[in-house]
Design an enzyme around this catalytic site. Structure first.
Site, mmCIF file in Angstrom:
data_model
loop_
_atom_site.group_PDB
_atom_site.id
_atom_site.type_symbol
_atom_site.label_atom_id
_atom_site.label_comp_id
_atom_site.label_asym_id
_atom_site.label_seq_id
_atom_site.Cartn_x
_atom_site.Cartn_y
_atom_site.Cartn_z
ATOM 1 N N LYS A 218 1.456 -1.083 0.342
ATOM 2 C CA LYS A 218 -0.333 0.070 -0.284
ATOM 3 C C LYS A 218 0.924 1.008 0.228
ATOM 4 O O LYS A 218 0.906 2.234 0.969
ATOM 5 C CB LYS A 218 -0.826 -0.185 1.081
ATOM 6 N N ASP B 165 -5.221 -3.146 -2.633
ATOM 7 C CA ASP B 165 -7.009 -2.678 -2.733
ATOM 8 C C ASP B 165 -7.299 -3.308 -4.367
ATOM 9 O O ASP B 165 -8.383 -4.465 -4.327
ATOM 10 C CB ASP B 165 -7.893 -1.806 -2.439
ATOM 11 N N ASP C 215 -2.609 -12.372 5.593
ATOM 12 C CA ASP C 215 -4.117 -13.271 5.856
ATOM 13 C C ASP C 215 -5.287 -12.952 4.654
ATOM 14 O O ASP C 215 -5.831 -13.738 5.035
ATOM 15 C CB ASP C 215 -4.327 -12.507 7.528
HETATM 16 C C1 IPM Z 1 -4.298 -16.896 9.867
HETATM 17 C C2 IPM Z 1 -5.433 -17.531 10.964
HETATM 18 C C3 IPM Z 1 -4.432 -17.208 11.350
HETATM 19 C C4 IPM Z 1 -3.739 -15.250 11.149
HETATM 20 C C5 IPM Z 1 -5.351 -16.889 13.339
HETATM 21 C C6 IPM Z 1 -5.879 -17.917 13.538
HETATM 22 C C7 IPM Z 1 -4.332 -16.136 14.534
HETATM 23 O O1 IPM Z 1 -6.003 -16.441 10.037
HETATM 24 O O2 IPM Z 1 -3.742 -18.507 9.562
HETATM 25 O O3 IPM Z 1 -4.057 -17.195 9.023
HETATM 26 O O4 IPM Z 1 -4.619 -14.470 11.227
HETATM 27 O O5 IPM Z 1 -2.562 -15.790 10.611
HETATM 28 MG MG MG Z 2 -6.145 -16.628 8.482
#
Ligand code: IPM
Ligand code: MG
Length: 367
Positions: free
Chosen positions: A200, A232, A256
């Site tokens: 970003k 985005d 994530d």
């Molecule tokens: C992932 C999960 C984890 C993260 C959570 C459960 C803490 O969403 O492994 O992607 O956010 O890394």
């Molecule tokens: Mg995750």
């Protein structure tokens, strides 16, 4: 005879059921190639909170550190959900072990099994040829930055508020970006030779630094094509032209979010595995969660766990043939029409809908 020590972390929900199938397949693949595995179970997540008051007991880290690889299933469940900062949460186990083992590289392959192509919510012509590797930075950024929740005068009293404030910080060091970038370029070299770096940079200082460092590392890989994409826009392009992506490298939080989006392109989250690598012991786990709603019923899909074993054999032990066998076995089982509840569709005959254990047995039979 080679023997590897495996730390097993079944965790919560469907975890114990699916990890048993992963171990079954691991042992069967090992037997074929003269390798044995000595497994030691340890606690992580909600079950660890119940037993020891913390999501990551010291013994668990000791077992993990003494092993050649860690196989994890899933953590969490409604029983332990809380927003109270003073209470332990299962996810702390996951974040804690990533940090403690220095697992800064998270590899999340996103691939379509042709037998399951109909499960995607995207049109067949859009998902045709999707095969990408998300390389997510896993031990830095917002997840591990300084954070605080506190009270101050400003805003106190209004509308019954006590003037609470909270912040999280997104910070990266040069070496953290440099090493994850290198992982991405190395991965691309073994694939289709393209890296998309997601940031970003039009807003965040960390992203501007990210972009500079990724380009500097990229200069060492003139054979790999490098494109920058804002996060985005990436969210849009992932569903617009998913087959164009090869390796996608990004910081922890963006990774994530985008890896869940990319998983949904396949329509079968129950199929996706992941590897978390550092400079020592690595950890392998399915990309999906602990599915507490179906826990204990013997119907969970063990294939992402089984494919995590595949990644473990490939990345930690260099057992390429055994890993290829597992991949082929899973593909054949699907091609024959076998499905767990989450990946069945209207056309699946009732006698081809199988439970967790039966799915594991089918994969073993195809090894
Ligand atoms: C992932 C999960 C984890 C993260 C959570 C459960 C803490 O969403 O492994 O992607 O956010 O890394
Ligand atoms: Mg995750």
């Amino acid at each position: 005879m080679t023997n590897y020590k495996i730390c097993l972390l079944p965790g919560d929900g469907i975890g114990p059921e699916i990890i048993a199938e992963g171990v079954k397949v691991m042992n069967a693949a090992g037997a074929k190639y003269g390798v044995t595995f000595a497994c030691t179970e340890a606690l992580i997540g909600g079950c660890a909170i119940d037993a020891a008051g913390t999501a990551l007991p010291d013994e668990t880290l000791e077992v993990a550190n003494a092993s050649d690889a860690v196989l994890l299933a899933a953590v969490g469940g409604p029983k332990w959900d809380t927003t109270d900062p003073a209470k332990p949460r299962p996810e702390q186990g996951l974040l804690g072990i990533r940090k403690a083992l220095g697992l800064y590289t998270n590899l999340r392959p996103v691939q379509i099994f042709s037998a399951l192509a109909d499960a995607s919510t995207l049109k067949p012509e859009v998902i045709d040829g999707v095969d990408m590797m998300i390389v997510r930075e896993l031990t830095g950024g917002l997840y591990f930055g300084k954070r605080e929740r506190f009270y101050d005068e400003e805003g106190a009293g209004a509308l019954g508020a006590r003037g609470q404030r909270a912040y999280d910080t997104l910070e990266y060091r040069e070496y953290e970006i440099e090493r994850i970038a290198r992982q991405a370029f190395e991965a691309a070299r073994k694939r289709r030779g393209k890296v998309t770096s997601v940031d970003k940079a039009n807003v965040l200082e960390t992203s501007r630094m990210w972009r500079e460092i990724v380009h500097r590392v990229g200069a060492e890989y003139p054979d790999v094509e490098l494109e920058d994409l804002l996060v985005d826009n990436t969210a849009m392009q992932l569903i617009n032209r998913p087959a164009d992506f090869d390796v996608v490298v990004t910081e922890n939080m963006f990774g994530d979010i985008l890896s869940d989006e990319a998983a949904q392109i396949t329509g079968s989250l129950g199929m996706l595995a992941s590897a978390s690598l550092g400079d020592g012991v690595a950890l392998y786990e399915p990309s999906h969660g602990s599915a507490p709603d179906i826990a204990g019923r013997g119907i969970a899909n063990p294939l992402a766990q089984i494919l995590s074993v595949e990644m473990m054999l490939r990345y930690s032990f260099g057992m390429t043939e055994a890993a290829d066998d597992i991949k082929r076995a899973v593909t054949e089982v699907l091609d024959e029409g076998w499905r767990t509840g989450d990946i069945k569709d209207a056309e699946t005959p009732a006698d081809h809908v199988v439970g967790t254990v039966q799915m594991g047995d089918l994969v073993v039979a195809h090894l």
